[in-house]
Enzyme design. Structure first.
Site, short mmCIF file in Angstrom:
data_model
loop_
_atom_site.label_atom_id
_atom_site.label_comp_id
_atom_site.label_asym_id
_atom_site.label_seq_id
_atom_site.Cartn_x
_atom_site.Cartn_y
_atom_site.Cartn_z
N ILE A 171 102.58 -5.25 35.74
CA ILE A 171 101.60 -5.05 34.34
C ILE A 171 102.51 -4.27 33.25
O ILE A 171 102.42 -4.87 32.30
CB ILE A 171 100.56 -4.40 34.84
N ASP A 190 110.65 4.97 34.93
CA ASP A 190 110.57 4.26 36.17
C ASP A 190 111.66 4.71 37.03
O ASP A 190 112.78 4.48 36.50
CB ASP A 190 110.44 2.85 36.22
N ALA A 248 95.67 2.24 35.83
CA ALA A 248 96.35 1.98 37.09
C ALA A 248 95.54 2.56 38.08
O ALA A 248 94.58 1.58 38.59
CB ALA A 248 97.73 2.87 37.09
N ARG A 249 95.33 3.69 38.46
CA ARG A 249 94.49 4.41 39.29
C ARG A 249 94.36 5.54 38.81
O ARG A 249 95.12 6.37 38.34
CB ARG A 249 95.31 4.48 40.77
N ASP A 272 90.25 3.46 32.28
CA ASP A 272 89.62 2.25 32.84
C ASP A 272 89.57 2.58 34.05
O ASP A 272 88.70 1.81 35.09
CB ASP A 272 90.49 1.02 32.49
N GLU A 277 86.33 6.50 41.46
CA GLU A 277 86.21 5.34 40.72
C GLU A 277 85.04 5.46 39.54
O GLU A 277 85.24 5.13 38.44
CB GLU A 277 86.22 4.07 41.78
N HIS A 296 86.42 0.00 34.66
CA HIS A 296 87.47 -0.96 35.44
C HIS A 296 87.41 -2.35 35.15
O HIS A 296 87.36 -3.25 35.64
CB HIS A 296 87.23 -0.81 37.00
N GLY A 299 91.10 -5.42 34.62
CA GLY A 299 91.32 -6.74 35.65
C GLY A 299 90.76 -7.83 35.32
O GLY A 299 89.78 -8.02 34.43
N ALA A 300 91.03 -8.82 35.90
CA ALA A 300 90.46 -10.21 36.06
C ALA A 300 88.95 -10.23 36.20
O ALA A 300 88.47 -9.65 37.19
CB ALA A 300 91.03 -11.39 36.65
#
Length: 338
Positions: A171, A190, A248-249, A272, A277, A296, A299-300
């Site tokens: 991503i 990173d 991400a999380r 998001d 959660e 959330h 994502g798709a």
């Protein structure tokens, strides 16, 4: 949709029962049914019953999705013919045990396809945050009058702003590509990347990224090492008026520290994902005016699921024809990928 028998290969699905028609529109379903026996109407939701184990015994390909039961050594004992697991979603960490890889079973994931809408969401939020849209929309709704914007010294706009990305994941790399046409200075942090010039970014340390960026977007994996990665000290180092975006999380962000910063009004955020959660009903996250909280949704979803289904179907056809998989999962790096 009924089981259609073509050839000798058999595909079994393992996912939430509602997913197959959303993942596999008729044209994709026909492709699968043209190469193997497959029941798209009754995916497996457990691997314990005698009925499920009987179906596993005949499976050449296991096509998984959200809601798949865990495929561990016990389940694999009933899948002697299994040669590939194709996941029509992102990470396989939650439902595949190391036994799958140890047995030499090929594994593929639609993580590349799922990265597309997340990157699109991220780009949209970066541009909206840089333009000051969330705050101005709230102000406009509140005063219901001319905001006299042209005469105000607003610290908004996307021209020559600095955007920092944490993580060159699938991503993260897509976001970097999407940012290229804009007049941003782009920073990347990173620990597994040695140079970022080819990615259109400047590689910097995490401390420098947070201190220098107007907008920070998180794209690192959720691991024991990255829990609380976005710490109180990093948040405190961010510029006044800066925005944190997390797709991400939730575990990557020290939520208590973020709440403290948001309550001052000094920073803004787009979340998001949270930890947990879904925030508790009494969480201040629901009420903070400088926070955009979404369910959330990056994502798709909706028609985007077709992209996942098409990617997975392509992989199934490759596996059945003996071709190399296009999106194989490498167990050696699974622990450090999103």
């Amino acid at each position: 949709m009924t089981r259609v028998h073509h050839g000798t290969a058999r595909i079994e699905l393992a996912m939430f029962p509602e997913l197959p028609p959303r993942l596999f529109p008729p044209v994709v379903a026909e492709r699968l049914q043209g190469v193997a026996a497959v029941d798209l109407a009754s995916p497996l939701t457990e691997f314990r019953s005698s009925r499920s184990r009987a179906r596993l015994r005949e499976a050449d390909i296991l096509l998984t999705g959200w809601g798949s039961p865990r495929l561990d050594s016990a389940a694999l004992e009933y899948a002697p013919k299994l040669r590939a697991v194709v996941h029509a979603a992102g990470t396989v960490k939650g439902h595949l045990s190391p036994d799958v890889f140890e047995r030499g079973i090929q594994v593929s994931s639609a993580a590349d396809a799922n990265a597309v809408p997340v990157a699109e969401y991220t780009l949209a939020m970066i541009l909206l945050a840089g333009k000051g849209v969330p705050a101005l929309a709230r102000e406009y709704r509140s005063v219901r009058a001319d905001l006299n914007l042209i005469r105000r010294d607003l610290r908004i706009g996307n021209y020559r702003k600095t955007v920092g990305l944490v993580g060159a994941s699938k991503i993260g790399r897509r976001v970097l590509a999407l940012l290229r046409p804009f007049d941003f200075t782009v920073l990347l942090s990173d620990p597994y990347v040695e140079a970022a010039d080819d990615l259109g970014a400047t590689l910097v340390g995490l401390d420098e990224l947070f201190a220098a960026s107007d907008i920070v977007s998180i794209h690192a994996p959720a691991t024991a090492e990255t829990r609380g990665l976005v710490s109180a000290s990093l948040l405190a180092s961010m510029r006044d008026g800066a925005t944190l975006i997390n797709t991400a999380r939730g575990s990557l962000v020290d939520e208590r520290a973020l709440l403290a910063e948001l309550r001052t009004g000094r920073l803004s955020a787009v979340l998001d994902v949270t930890d947990p959660e879904i925030p508790p009903p009494g969480s201040p996250l629901w009420e903070l005016p400088n926070l955009v909280l979404t369910p959330h949704v990056a994502g798709a979803l909706g028609t985007e699921l077709h992209r996942l289904g098409e990617s997975a179907a392509d992989e199934v056809l490759r596996a059945l024809s003996g071709q190399p998989l296009k999106h194989p999962v490498d167990p050696a790096v699974l622990a450090i990928t999103a």
